[in-house]
Design a protein around this motif. Structure first.
Motif, PDB file in Angstrom:
ATOM      1  N   LEU B  34      51.177  40.673  42.437  1.00  0.00           N
ATOM      2  CA  LEU B  34      51.818  39.545  41.756  1.00  0.00           C
ATOM      3  C   LEU B  34      51.351  38.206  42.328  1.00  0.00           C
ATOM      4  CD1 LEU B  34      55.385  41.008  41.164  1.00  0.00           C
ATOM      5  CD2 LEU B  34      53.574  40.601  39.478  1.00  0.00           C
ATOM      6  N   ARG B  35      51.032  38.178  43.609  1.00  0.00           N
ATOM      7  CA  ARG B  35      50.472  36.947  44.176  1.00  0.00           C
ATOM      8  C   ARG B  35      49.111  36.664  43.531  1.00  0.00           C
ATOM      9  NH1 ARG B  35      51.574  36.507  50.142  1.00  0.00           N
ATOM     10  NH2 ARG B  35      49.847  35.043  50.079  1.00  0.00           N
ATOM     11  N   ALA B  36      48.314  37.703  43.379  1.00  0.00           N
ATOM     12  CA  ALA B  36      47.003  37.528  42.739  1.00  0.00           C
ATOM     13  C   ALA B  36      47.181  37.028  41.311  1.00  0.00           C
ATOM     14  CB  ALA B  36      46.234  38.852  42.754  1.00  0.00           C
ATOM     15  N   VAL B  37      48.139  37.603  40.598  1.00  0.00           N
ATOM     16  CA  VAL B  37      48.420  37.208  39.212  1.00  0.00           C
ATOM     17  C   VAL B  37      48.788  35.727  39.148  1.00  0.00           C
ATOM     18  CG1 VAL B  37      50.202  37.466  37.411  1.00  0.00           C
ATOM     19  CG2 VAL B  37      49.037  39.491  38.313  1.00  0.00           C
ATOM     20  N   ASN B  41      46.802  32.426  37.621  1.00  0.00           N
ATOM     21  CA  ASN B  41      47.462  32.052  36.360  1.00  0.00           C
ATOM     22  C   ASN B  41      47.277  33.080  35.261  1.00  0.00           C
ATOM     23  OD1 ASN B  41      48.788  29.583  36.925  1.00  0.00           O
ATOM     24  ND2 ASN B  41      46.753  28.624  37.082  1.00  0.00           N
ATOM     25  N   ILE B  42      47.412  34.324  35.613  1.00  0.00           N
ATOM     26  CA  ILE B  42      47.260  35.393  34.619  1.00  0.00           C
ATOM     27  C   ILE B  42      48.581  35.562  33.883  1.00  0.00           C
ATOM     28  CG2 ILE B  42      46.970  37.903  34.387  1.00  0.00           C
ATOM     29  CD1 ILE B  42      44.895  37.650  36.697  1.00  0.00           C
ATOM     30  N   ASN B  43      48.513  35.704  32.569  1.00  0.00           N
ATOM     31  CA  ASN B  43      49.710  35.881  31.759  1.00  0.00           C
ATOM     32  C   ASN B  43      50.019  37.376  31.630  1.00  0.00           C
ATOM     33  OD1 ASN B  43      51.752  35.915  29.917  1.00  0.00           O
ATOM     34  ND2 ASN B  43      50.646  34.784  28.308  1.00  0.00           N
ATOM     35  N   ILE B 183      44.610  40.541  48.397  1.00  0.00           N
ATOM     36  CA  ILE B 183      44.869  39.650  47.256  1.00  0.00           C
ATOM     37  C   ILE B 183      43.552  39.168  46.648  1.00  0.00           C
ATOM     38  CG2 ILE B 183      45.854  37.416  46.573  1.00  0.00           C
ATOM     39  CD1 ILE B 183      48.070  38.003  48.737  1.00  0.00           C
ATOM     40  N   LYS B 184      42.623  38.789  47.511  1.00  0.00           N
ATOM     41  CA  LYS B 184      41.323  38.354  46.977  1.00  0.00           C
ATOM     42  C   LYS B 184      40.624  39.519  46.263  1.00  0.00           C
ATOM     43  CE  LYS B 184      36.969  36.084  47.821  1.00  0.00           C
ATOM     44  NZ  LYS B 184      36.147  37.122  47.202  1.00  0.00           N
ATOM     45  N   GLY B 185      40.722  40.704  46.851  1.00  0.00           N
ATOM     46  CA  GLY B 185      40.099  41.875  46.238  1.00  0.00           C
ATOM     47  C   GLY B 185      40.684  42.168  44.860  1.00  0.00           C
ATOM     48  N   ILE B 186      42.006  42.052  44.745  1.00  0.00           N
ATOM     49  CA  ILE B 186      42.642  42.314  43.440  1.00  0.00           C
ATOM     50  C   ILE B 186      42.190  41.261  42.424  1.00  0.00           C
ATOM     51  CG2 ILE B 186      44.843  42.404  42.190  1.00  0.00           C
ATOM     52  CD1 ILE B 186      46.124  43.624  44.694  1.00  0.00           C
ATOM     53  N   LYS B 187      42.117  40.012  42.864  1.00  0.00           N
ATOM     54  CA  LYS B 187      41.651  38.949  41.956  1.00  0.00           C
ATOM     55  C   LYS B 187      40.229  39.243  41.482  1.00  0.00           C
ATOM     56  CE  LYS B 187      43.904  35.090  44.297  1.00  0.00           C
ATOM     57  NZ  LYS B 187      43.565  33.859  45.015  1.00  0.00           N
ATOM     58  N   ASP B 188      39.350  39.568  42.445  1.00  0.00           N
ATOM     59  CA  ASP B 188      37.957  39.840  42.085  1.00  0.00           C
ATOM     60  C   ASP B 188      37.871  41.028  41.130  1.00  0.00           C
ATOM     61  OD1 ASP B 188      37.239  37.761  43.673  1.00  0.00           O
ATOM     62  OD2 ASP B 188      36.493  38.979  45.349  1.00  0.00           O
ATOM     63  N   ALA B 189      38.669  42.042  41.414  1.00  0.00           N
ATOM     64  CA  ALA B 189      38.643  43.239  40.570  1.00  0.00           C
ATOM     65  C   ALA B 189      39.107  42.898  39.156  1.00  0.00           C
ATOM     66  CB  ALA B 189      39.530  44.327  41.176  1.00  0.00           C
ATOM     67  N   MET B 190      40.150  42.061  39.049  1.00  0.00           N
ATOM     68  CA  MET B 190      40.660  41.724  37.713  1.00  0.00           C
ATOM     69  C   MET B 190      39.696  40.809  36.960  1.00  0.00           C
ATOM     70  SD  MET B 190      44.813  41.479  37.930  1.00  0.00           S
ATOM     71  CE  MET B 190      44.921  40.121  39.073  1.00  0.00           C
ATOM     72  N   LYS B 191      38.995  39.960  37.690  1.00  0.00           N
ATOM     73  CA  LYS B 191      38.048  39.049  37.040  1.00  0.00           C
ATOM     74  C   LYS B 191      36.765  39.773  36.617  1.00  0.00           C
ATOM     75  CE  LYS B 191      38.623  35.708  40.215  1.00  0.00           C
ATOM     76  NZ  LYS B 191      38.387  34.514  41.021  1.00  0.00           N
ATOM     77  N   HIS B 192      36.510  40.898  37.263  1.00  0.00           N
ATOM     78  CA  HIS B 192      35.258  41.618  37.003  1.00  0.00           C
ATOM     79  C   HIS B 192      35.276  42.258  35.619  1.00  0.00           C
ATOM     80  CE1 HIS B 192      31.681  43.958  37.827  1.00  0.00           C
ATOM     81  NE2 HIS B 192      32.318  45.027  37.377  1.00  0.00           N
TER      82      HIS B 192
END
Ligand code: TPP
Lengths: 384, 271
Positions: B34-37, B41-43, B183-192
């Motif tokens: 949820l911090r990554a979200v 700014n992911i909806n 958190i950075k890993g989750i962000k990168d994974a979601m952006k990928h």
């Protein structure tokens, strides 16, 4: 219209000479199928093959799964995303579909499953999965299962299967068979305007008001799309109307009452039969699927010999057409239940007849269907 | 005044307290996600989250997203169907090591091979937790579990290597005690764009800790994980033998490849 263009039309109206598996494909696409996932297995391969060509051409998606589980769960996922989705397999693969049928029933994902029944690893004729169609998955649930007897009916009943799936938001099984799936026959595909196509009802409510499983008694809930803020929770675990996991026995009871009730309490609307020579009959043959063909021939042979016998064809195998079978059992002095297995559905007919008349099992489990002579012989013996 | 967790707004009403044991890593992963979200700014309204069966699989059940849950191992099969019909919907899967690498192993390697455009957050607690601490394909050799009372006699999977070999296009591994990297890993994974796997080595004090380490204290388990952790750079200097039994963390692959859009795609020219 150029040939290329014609290929992109969903409804291939006109008269064709077509194999049953392709008729199944055309029925699905005419009904609005836009997702198919399958795994290779004979004698269902032509369905995947046909879908891999036709579906992308009409804007749908085709997937060859890594196994049957992948295929049925992809179908469930696509259905929840709004697709009219189908998978097809043959008996050995139908075992694996059960897990997905259980899930789709519990979370009310409409989908169509075609089982081209075959014999234990071989492509011989069989109707031995008839009980698995109804009772194959764990847990309490209801299924609708339709049994076509011809190539034309493979088309017609596949359309019907999609309509029922969408109406009741439930898996619907097309009980195909080696016999009709691999046979070529005349197929007439109607004009699109003459096809009755039903789609699930979408909610008019806003996110926040809408509840995924709130519905009238014995009805399917309205559908809300994914990714639009509705926060649908599709869990197989016992859930309340919002979808939240809830272990309250009353919540469980209410949910399952509705999930099973939407089929069992609407049986009379769902169940279809066809009668042949029944008006003055004092003997009745009851059959479904490909066995209807030799059964009707046998009935006509017997009629020619003065035997007052009729035929009740079960279009809907599940739920059981109890009203129609009871009526027949009250009218005749004996029923012959004809099927291609060790005698499975005959017990249902016996149960429903409830002693109104004796039920004779005319069964065959040899990898080939009854001949008309075999059924005629059985009729003569009972008539004596 | 009691301060509310700023991520509380993403949790379904009336669904707390959650059912994770004290000290379990699943709560941390929920928080990190949820911090990554929020930081990206992911909806969440637009997202589908998926869990199979298990402790980890319960994480998405708490989220205000559309969610599928409750069948063991079929997460990627569901995701494939959704993605083929609605490619624009982002999908995040929360999977236990049993769910992903045991019963769901076949779906896992094939989704990776196809480069299905989804994010898999693997919470690897090194055992089957929900069912009581049985041995898993991810349990290190020789450690005791409920069903390996004399020590695990099987070698374990390196799930990241498995994913890379199968065709995954983003793969990284971290541990629950490294919030920033997770958190950075989750962000990168979601952006990928493509199949992304982030494996998070996590602590299950209730089962794994008690059987394997004789301690239900999460701190003991976290220290044990920490002592066995090597960064990729550290590991690169060691021989394969020296790397054995270690949790190697870092980003292992990030590449662009076409994503899966179906097994058959219509080409008018072919007709
Ligand atoms: C088909 C099926 N088989 C077995 C189970 C029992 N089961 C529940 S959770 C689980 C696995 C738990 O391990 P993992 O996936 O690693 O998740 P964890 O609980 O460790 O987070 C199993 C085997 C089940 N629910 N369904």
């Amino acid at each position: 219209m150029s040939e290329k263009k014609a290929y992109q039309e969903r409804v291939q109206s006109g008269v064709h000479f077509m194999a049953g598996n392709y008729a199944t494909v055309e029925g699905a696409i005419a009904a609005g199928c836009d997702f198919f996932a399958g795994y290779p297995i004979t004698p269902a391969n032509e369905i995947s093959e046909g879908m891999s060509k036709r579906l992308p051409a009409v804007g749908g998606a085709f997937m060859q799964g890594e196994d049957e589980l992948a295929s049925i769960f992809a179908v469930a996922g696509a259905s929840l995303a709004g697709a009219k989705a189908m998978t097809a397999t043959a008996s050995a693969g139908f075992n694996y579909k059960q897990e997905g049928i259980g899930y789709a029933s519990a979370i009310e994902a409409p989908c169509v499953i075609v089982d081209v029944q075959r014999c234990r690893g071989e492509n011989f004729a069989s109707q031995a999965d008839v009980m698995q169609m109804r009772w194959g998955a764990s847990g309490d649930y209801e299924t609708i299962c339709l049994a076509p007897s011809s190539v034309q009916e493979l088309f017609d009943y596949t359309v019907k299967a999609f309509n029922l799936a969408e109406t009741f938001r439930n898996p619907v099984i097309v009980m195909s068979e080696t016999t009709i799936a691999l046979m070529r026959e005349r197929l007439e595909i109607p004009d699109p305007k003459d096809l009755k196509i039903l789609n699930r009802r979408y909610t008019h409510q806003k996110p926040g008001e809408y509840m995924t499983y709130k519905a009238n008694p014995n009805q399917a809930p309205d559908f809300a799309p994914l990714g639009k803020g509705y926060h649908n929770l599709y869990s197989i675990n016992p859930h309340d109307e919002r979808g939240g996991i809830d272990w309250d026995p009353e919540v469980f009871d209410k949910l399952y009452q509705r999930i099973t009730g939407k089929i069992s309490e609407n049986k009379d609307q769902i169940c279809e039969t066809q009668s042949y020579h029944m008006s003055d009959a004092s003997l009745a043959v009851i059959a479904y699927g490909s066995e209807v063909r030799p059964a009707l021939d046998a009935v006509e042979m017997a009629r020619a010999g003065g035997i007052k016998v009729g035929l009740l064809k079960l279009v809907t195998v599940w739920p059981v057409a109890e009203k129609q079978i009871k009526e027949v059992a009250s009218q005749v002095s004996a029923i012959l239940s004809v099927e291609m297995n060790i005698g499975k559905y005959s017990r249902e007919i016996e149960r429903v007849s409830g002693g109104r008349c004796p039920v004779h099992y005319v069964t065959k489990n040899k990898g080939s269907g009854h001949t008309k002579e075999e059924i005629y012989q059985a009729i003569k013996e009972v008539w004596k | 005044m009691i301060k509310q967790n700023p991520q509380r707004k993403h949790i379904r009403d009336d669904k707390l307290p959650h059912f994770f044991c004290p000290g379990c890593g699943c709560g941390q992963v929920l928080n990190y996600f949820l911090r990554a979200v929020d930081e990206e700014n992911i909806n969440l309204d637009e997202m589908v989250t998926i869990g199979g069966v298990g402790c980890t699989a319960r994480i998405p059940v708490y989220l205000k997203t559309d969610t599928l849950h409750g069948v063991h191992g079929r997460t990627l099969a569901w995701a494939t169907g959704i993605k083929l019909h609605k490619p624009e919907i982002p999908i995040v899967i929360f999977a236990g090591d049993g769910d992903l690498a045991s019963i769901g192993g076949n779906h896992f390697i094939h989704a990776a091979r196809r480069n299905l455009d989804v994010t898999v957050i693997l919470v690897n607690n090194l055992n089957f937790a929900m069912t009581g601490g049985q041995v898993a394909p991810s349990t290190p050799s020789e450690l005791k579990t409920m069903t390996a009372p004399y020590g695990n006699k099987e070698p374990d999977f390196d799930i990241c290597k498995l994913a890379i070999a199968a065709g995954a296009t983003y793969v990284s591994r971290w541990t629950t005690d490294r919030p920033n990297q997770v958190i950075k890993g989750i962000k990168d994974a979601m952006k990928h764009k493509g199949f992304s796997l982030i494996e998070i080595i996590s602590q299950c004090p209730t089962h794994f800790g008690r059987y394997a380490l004789d301690s239900g204290n999460p701190q003991v388990l976290l220290d044990w994980i920490k002592d066995l952790t090597l960064t990729k750079t550290q590991a690169d200097k060691l021989t394969a033998q020296e790397q054995k039994g270690k949790f190697i963390i870092g980003e292992f692959i990030k590449e662009d490849k076409p994503v899966y859009t179906g097994s058959s795609v219509y080409k008018e020219a072919c007709q």
